[in-house]
Design a protein around this motif. Structure first.
Motif, PDB file in Angstrom:
ATOM      1  N   GLY A  25       0.825  -1.192   0.000  1.00  8.81           N
ATOM      2  CA  GLY A  25       0.000   0.000   0.000  1.00  8.81           C
ATOM      3  C   GLY A  25       0.861   1.244   0.000  1.00  8.81           C
ATOM      4  N   THR A  26       0.183   2.390  -0.102  1.00 13.09           N
ATOM      5  CA  THR A  26       0.914   3.659  -0.107  1.00 13.09           C
ATOM      6  C   THR A  26       0.530   4.554   1.068  1.00 13.09           C
ATOM      7  OG1 THR A  26      -0.751   4.640  -1.576  1.00 13.09           O
ATOM      8  CG2 THR A  26       1.178   3.640  -2.617  1.00 13.09           C
ATOM      9  N   ALA A  49       6.716   2.428  -0.087  1.00 18.88           N
ATOM     10  CA  ALA A  49       6.845   2.707  -1.515  1.00 18.88           C
ATOM     11  C   ALA A  49       8.281   3.041  -1.889  1.00 18.88           C
ATOM     12  CB  ALA A  49       5.913   3.848  -1.904  1.00 18.88           C
ATOM     13  N   ALA A  50       8.983   3.725  -0.972  1.00 18.59           N
ATOM     14  CA  ALA A  50      10.380   4.077  -1.219  1.00 18.59           C
ATOM     15  C   ALA A  50      11.318   2.931  -0.880  1.00 18.59           C
ATOM     16  CB  ALA A  50      10.752   5.316  -0.407  1.00 18.59           C
ATOM     17  N   GLY A  90      -4.027  -4.106  -6.071  1.00 19.33           N
ATOM     18  CA  GLY A  90      -5.334  -4.407  -5.479  1.00 19.33           C
ATOM     19  C   GLY A  90      -6.158  -3.160  -5.232  1.00 19.33           C
ATOM     20  N   ASP A  91      -7.436  -3.378  -4.966  1.00 26.90           N
ATOM     21  CA  ASP A  91      -8.354  -2.268  -4.729  1.00 26.90           C
ATOM     22  C   ASP A  91      -7.964  -1.518  -3.454  1.00 26.90           C
ATOM     23  OD1 ASP A  91      -9.759  -3.063  -6.965  1.00 26.90           O
ATOM     24  OD2 ASP A  91     -11.200  -4.276  -5.826  1.00 26.90           O
ATOM     25  N   SER A  92      -8.107  -0.221  -3.500  1.00 26.99           N
ATOM     26  CA  SER A  92      -7.887   0.647  -2.330  1.00 26.99           C
ATOM     27  C   SER A  92      -6.471   0.561  -1.766  1.00 26.99           C
ATOM     28  CB  SER A  92      -8.906   0.307  -1.226  1.00 26.99           C
ATOM     29  OG  SER A  92     -10.229   0.426  -1.707  1.00 26.99           O
ATOM     30  N   ALA A 133      -5.196   3.389   0.554  1.00 29.00           N
ATOM     31  CA  ALA A 133      -5.523   3.450   1.985  1.00 29.00           C
ATOM     32  C   ALA A 133      -4.907   2.300   2.767  1.00 29.00           C
ATOM     33  CB  ALA A 133      -7.042   3.446   2.173  1.00 29.00           C
ATOM     34  N   GLN A 134      -4.188   1.442   2.092  1.00 27.51           N
ATOM     35  CA  GLN A 134      -3.640   0.222   2.706  1.00 27.51           C
ATOM     36  C   GLN A 134      -2.380   0.526   3.503  1.00 27.51           C
ATOM     37  OE1 GLN A 134      -3.816  -3.226   0.059  1.00 27.51           O
ATOM     38  NE2 GLN A 134      -1.696  -3.671   0.591  1.00 27.51           N
TER      39      GLN A 134
END
Length: 417
Positions: free
Chosen positions: A181-182, A188-189, A237-239, A242-243
């Motif tokens: 997720g982000t 992410a980094a 994946g979806d959403s 917000a993960q």
């Protein structure tokens, strides 16, 4: 006379015993790794004491969030332990510059470590090394072997194979292709940009060139990984926006995602939580036959308090930490935290063995933002978090990201060629 002789014998025995006891040295270790307490007490310290009679060791950790402040207060009050567990880069460098850590460059055992391993605990010019490297973490991808077998998938080696694999998983629909997720940004980094990026900027070659000012964050090798990250978005994946980090861990260990962009520190937790067999693959190369690169990031070291009353005993312990015996104990007790010495270690955990095998196949580097480049404001490491999220979401182009990051770096950093 008999009573007098007996009392003298007792006194002599007591004096001998107290003399022997007085010769024992007790070393105290400061650390933030309070979750490692049992490992030190049950395995590491007994092994050291068995081969070093006369030296006792106490491991006295502090909660991770309190360690820096507590250690600083102890050092200022001259009450800190003999041995200091070292965070990588600037935190420990500050202690050395303040005269609180000893230069260990003359420690013979330092020859057991590569330049990359020592870089996290050296002065900027490399003239002094002040902590013995203990362990690193390696980046790559952990995957669900059961899911791969079920879908007839093979481990990818190139980027084209990687994205073809993700397409197959998405088309099937049984599994989320990748769990990341982000929401928390740093993943992410850390598991994104600094996982795949070294393949583009050629590891240490690009990292050092960036520090020297010979490369810029607007150069293609620093911009293109953001374009590749953007291509991840349809597979998360979806959403995914917000993960959270724990959400991603749970999605993978519950068997709902096929692949997890990872750091090796996940191994112990995943072993305990997942009920399926796992494997790992290294960051794919761009074209078949290219040199592979891995982030083998320096995580923890140990140094000597400059005010230690027991410097000889402390140096004996540090030399032992650089030994194959320590590497074997530490590497197997904490799978996913890999000893940094050049001595070969036979690991028993299958997933840990897979990660560490890449050291013999790929060029090794560390995260690009950690040395020197994150000392100012804006902090390049923290800026890379947001940049990597923006790349995945597509809210900025890779070129815009590179220009923003370079402008931030230029605002406070003058390269020292």
């Amino acid at each position: 006379m008999k009573h007098t002789t007996f009392r003298m014998a007792l006194l002599t025995t007591a004096l001998v015993a107290s003399g022997a006891q007085a010769q024992d040295v007790t070393l105290t270790i400061e650390s933030w790794r309070n979750d490692d307490l049992a490992l030190w007490q049950d395995k590491i310290i007994p092994a050291f004491e068995a081969s070093h009679p006369g030296i006792k060791v106490q491991f006295t950790p502090t909660a991770p969030t309190e360690y820096d402040a507590a250690l600083g207060a102890k050092l200022a009050a001259n009450s800190a332990g003999d041995l200091i567990t070292c965070r990588p880069f600037d935190k420990s460098l500050e202690l050395y510059k303040a005269g609180q850590l000893t230069d260990l460059s003359d420690l013979e055992a330092m020859s057991n470590f590569s330049d990359v391993a020592k870089a996290a605990w050296q002065t900027d010019d490399g003239s002094a090394t002040f902590c013995v490297p203990m362990a690193s973490v390696i980046h790559g991808f952990i995957y669900n072997k059961d899911a791969f077998a079920e879908l007839g998938l093979e481990v990818p080696t190139t980027e084209d194979e990687f994205f073809a694999l993700l397409d197959k998983i998405k088309e099937d629909g049984t599994y989320i292709p990748m769990a990341m997720g982000t929401n928390d940004q740093w993943e992410a980094a850390t598991m994104g940009y600094n996982n795949i990026g070294p393949t583009y900027w050629k590891g240490e070659e690009g990292r050092i060139a960036l520090i020297k000012g010979e490369q810029k964050l607007t150069d293609p090798q620093w911009v293109e990984p953001y374009a590749t990250l953007h291509k991840w978005a349809p597979y998360l994946g979806d959403s995914y926006e917000a993960q959270t980090y724990p959400d991603s861990q749970n999605l993978f260990t519950l068997g709902r995602a096929a692949i997890y962009p990872a750091g090796s520190w996940e191994i112990s937790g995943f072993n305990a939580q997942a009920d399926f067999e796992m494997g790992a693959f290294k960051p794919p190369v761009r074209t078949a036959g290219d040199t592979c690169y891995i982030s083998d990031h320096t995580d923890v070291g140990i140094g000597m308090n400059a005010a230690s009353a027991n410097p000889e005993a402390a140096r004996a312990f540090l030399s032992w930490v650089a030994s194959p015996e320590f590497a074997d104990i530490f590497g197997n007790a904490l799978p996913g935290f890999f000893p940094l010495s050049n001595a070969p270690v036979e690991l028993t955990d299958p997933l840990a063995k897979e990660f560490v095998s890449w050291r013999g196949e790929c060029e090794r580097t560390i995260r690009s933002t950690y040395q020197i480049l994150s000392r100012g404001t804006p902090n390049l490491e923290n800026e890379t978090w947001g940049a990597s999220v923006a790349a995945i979401k597509g809210t900025m182009t890779p070129e815009e990201i590179g220009a923003k990051l370079q402008a931030g770096l230029d605002s406070w950093y003058t390269p020292q060629n």
